[in-house]
Write a protein that holds these residues in place. Sequence first.
Motif, mmCIF file in Angstrom:
data_model
loop_
_atom_site.group_PDB
_atom_site.id
_atom_site.type_symbol
_atom_site.label_atom_id
_atom_site.label_comp_id
_atom_site.label_asym_id
_atom_site.label_seq_id
_atom_site.Cartn_x
_atom_site.Cartn_y
_atom_site.Cartn_z
ATOM 1 N N THR A 8 -1.699 6.501 -13.194
ATOM 2 C CA THR A 8 -1.611 7.963 -13.307
ATOM 3 C C THR A 8 -2.668 8.657 -12.560
ATOM 4 O O THR A 8 -3.824 8.015 -12.506
ATOM 5 C CB THR A 8 -1.420 8.417 -14.650
ATOM 6 O OG1 THR A 8 -1.002 9.691 -14.547
ATOM 7 C CG2 THR A 8 -3.015 8.459 -15.529
ATOM 8 N N THR A 9 -2.349 9.514 -11.767
ATOM 9 C CA THR A 9 -3.270 10.242 -10.746
ATOM 10 C C THR A 9 -4.433 11.040 -11.871
ATOM 11 O O THR A 9 -3.842 11.633 -12.843
ATOM 12 C CB THR A 9 -2.585 11.223 -9.689
ATOM 13 O OG1 THR A 9 -1.813 10.436 -9.095
ATOM 14 C CG2 THR A 9 -3.537 11.830 -9.134
ATOM 15 N N SER A 13 -8.568 10.109 -8.124
ATOM 16 C CA SER A 13 -8.409 8.715 -8.308
ATOM 17 C C SER A 13 -7.049 8.396 -8.920
ATOM 18 O O SER A 13 -6.505 9.245 -9.444
ATOM 19 C CB SER A 13 -9.485 8.137 -9.242
ATOM 20 O OG SER A 13 -10.933 8.214 -8.580
ATOM 21 N N ILE A 14 -6.716 6.971 -8.845
ATOM 22 C CA ILE A 14 -5.338 6.669 -9.586
ATOM 23 C C ILE A 14 -5.923 5.594 -10.639
ATOM 24 O O ILE A 14 -6.626 4.676 -10.294
ATOM 25 C CB ILE A 14 -4.655 6.061 -8.586
ATOM 26 C CG1 ILE A 14 -4.128 7.125 -7.605
ATOM 27 C CG2 ILE A 14 -3.138 5.489 -9.575
ATOM 28 C CD1 ILE A 14 -3.119 6.718 -6.463
ATOM 29 N N ALA A 81 0.319 -6.806 -4.846
ATOM 30 C CA ALA A 81 1.392 -5.936 -5.479
ATOM 31 C C ALA A 81 1.635 -4.876 -4.776
ATOM 32 O O ALA A 81 1.023 -4.299 -3.746
ATOM 33 C CB ALA A 81 0.930 -5.745 -6.863
ATOM 34 N N ALA A 82 2.759 -3.948 -5.213
ATOM 35 C CA ALA A 82 2.826 -2.551 -4.581
ATOM 36 C C ALA A 82 2.783 -1.503 -5.838
ATOM 37 O O ALA A 82 3.280 -1.585 -6.891
ATOM 38 C CB ALA A 82 4.150 -2.426 -4.072
ATOM 39 N N LEU A 83 2.184 -0.316 -5.601
ATOM 40 C CA LEU A 83 2.077 0.700 -6.329
ATOM 41 C C LEU A 83 3.144 1.637 -6.207
ATOM 42 O O LEU A 83 2.918 2.433 -5.006
ATOM 43 C CB LEU A 83 0.659 1.383 -6.497
ATOM 44 C CG LEU A 83 0.159 2.090 -7.573
ATOM 45 C CD1 LEU A 83 0.229 1.563 -9.016
ATOM 46 C CD2 LEU A 83 -1.214 2.640 -7.400
ATOM 47 N N TRP A 84 4.232 1.795 -6.950
ATOM 48 C CA TRP A 84 5.562 2.682 -6.552
ATOM 49 C C TRP A 84 5.475 3.812 -7.340
ATOM 50 O O TRP A 84 5.304 3.685 -8.570
ATOM 51 C CB TRP A 84 6.676 1.897 -6.758
ATOM 52 C CG TRP A 84 7.103 0.624 -5.821
ATOM 53 C CD1 TRP A 84 6.742 -0.501 -6.100
ATOM 54 C CD2 TRP A 84 7.522 1.023 -4.425
ATOM 55 N NE1 TRP A 84 7.334 -1.289 -4.960
ATOM 56 C CE2 TRP A 84 7.415 -0.380 -4.374
ATOM 57 C CE3 TRP A 84 7.947 1.913 -3.960
ATOM 58 C CZ2 TRP A 84 8.151 -0.607 -2.633
ATOM 59 C CZ3 TRP A 84 8.512 1.769 -2.523
ATOM 60 C CH2 TRP A 84 8.556 0.466 -2.087
ATOM 61 N N LYS A 88 7.987 10.539 -12.594
ATOM 62 C CA LYS A 88 7.141 11.344 -13.170
ATOM 63 C C LYS A 88 5.928 11.814 -12.072
ATOM 64 O O LYS A 88 5.379 10.644 -11.603
ATOM 65 C CB LYS A 88 6.431 11.235 -14.400
ATOM 66 C CG LYS A 88 5.620 12.332 -14.973
ATOM 67 C CD LYS A 88 4.974 11.893 -16.463
ATOM 68 C CE LYS A 88 3.934 12.792 -16.974
ATOM 69 N NZ LYS A 88 3.278 12.434 -17.862
ATOM 70 N N GLU A 89 5.723 13.030 -11.812
ATOM 71 C CA GLU A 89 4.830 13.305 -10.471
ATOM 72 C C GLU A 89 3.272 12.708 -10.922
ATOM 73 O O GLU A 89 2.844 13.077 -12.058
ATOM 74 C CB GLU A 89 4.518 14.853 -10.448
ATOM 75 C CG GLU A 89 3.785 15.237 -9.306
ATOM 76 C CD GLU A 89 4.410 14.948 -7.955
ATOM 77 O OE1 GLU A 89 3.345 14.766 -7.018
ATOM 78 O OE2 GLU A 89 5.567 14.631 -7.517
ATOM 79 N N GLY A 90 2.901 12.076 -9.983
ATOM 80 C CA GLY A 90 1.292 11.596 -10.215
ATOM 81 C C GLY A 90 1.293 10.288 -10.971
ATOM 82 O O GLY A 90 0.251 9.745 -11.123
ATOM 83 N N ASP A 91 2.454 9.561 -11.520
ATOM 84 C CA ASP A 91 2.630 8.385 -12.053
ATOM 85 C C ASP A 91 3.066 7.278 -11.357
ATOM 86 O O ASP A 91 3.861 7.548 -10.409
ATOM 87 C CB ASP A 91 3.305 8.473 -13.368
ATOM 88 C CG ASP A 91 2.789 9.251 -14.580
ATOM 89 O OD1 ASP A 91 1.603 9.676 -14.246
ATOM 90 O OD2 ASP A 91 3.622 9.255 -15.805
ATOM 91 N N TYR A 92 2.714 6.088 -11.376
ATOM 92 C CA TYR A 92 3.032 4.727 -10.622
ATOM 93 C C TYR A 92 3.158 3.559 -11.495
ATOM 94 O O TYR A 92 2.551 3.361 -12.600
ATOM 95 C CB TYR A 92 1.795 4.634 -9.564
ATOM 96 C CG TYR A 92 1.388 5.640 -8.656
ATOM 97 C CD1 TYR A 92 2.124 5.606 -7.442
ATOM 98 C CD2 TYR A 92 0.658 6.628 -9.066
ATOM 99 C CE1 TYR A 92 1.703 6.442 -6.694
ATOM 100 C CE2 TYR A 92 0.026 7.674 -8.048
ATOM 101 C CZ TYR A 92 0.727 7.580 -6.907
ATOM 102 O OH TYR A 92 0.492 8.477 -6.011
#
Length: 103
Positions: A8-9, A13-14, A81-84, A88-92
């Motif tokens: 999550t943002t 940072s994430i 890996a890939a962070l998609w 929900k806005e700001g979540d990956y």
Amino acid sequence: MAVIGEFTTNGNSILGHVRTLTVSMKARLNPIERTSRDAPDFRVMSGAAEVGAAWSQVSGDGEPYISVKLDDPSFPAPINAALWPTEKEGDYTLVWNRPKRDA
């Protein structure tokens, strides 16, 4: 394809967790100033240790995502890996895909 993390943002940072059978860690993607065209957009940290890098990308379908490479001497092999983004806005979601091997 396997989900190996949730992020999550938080400000710039994430933040999130990476979990596999051999890896369980908190991770933080911190944005960095790019120094060249191929330089990463993020430094991946776990505590005070740098454990990888990440690049902002766009898929063939035009979807933005973050390509992540995690590596550490304690890992049996690097994790690509890939962070998609999720709905929900700001979540990956961090997704790992086994690389295709040449036949």
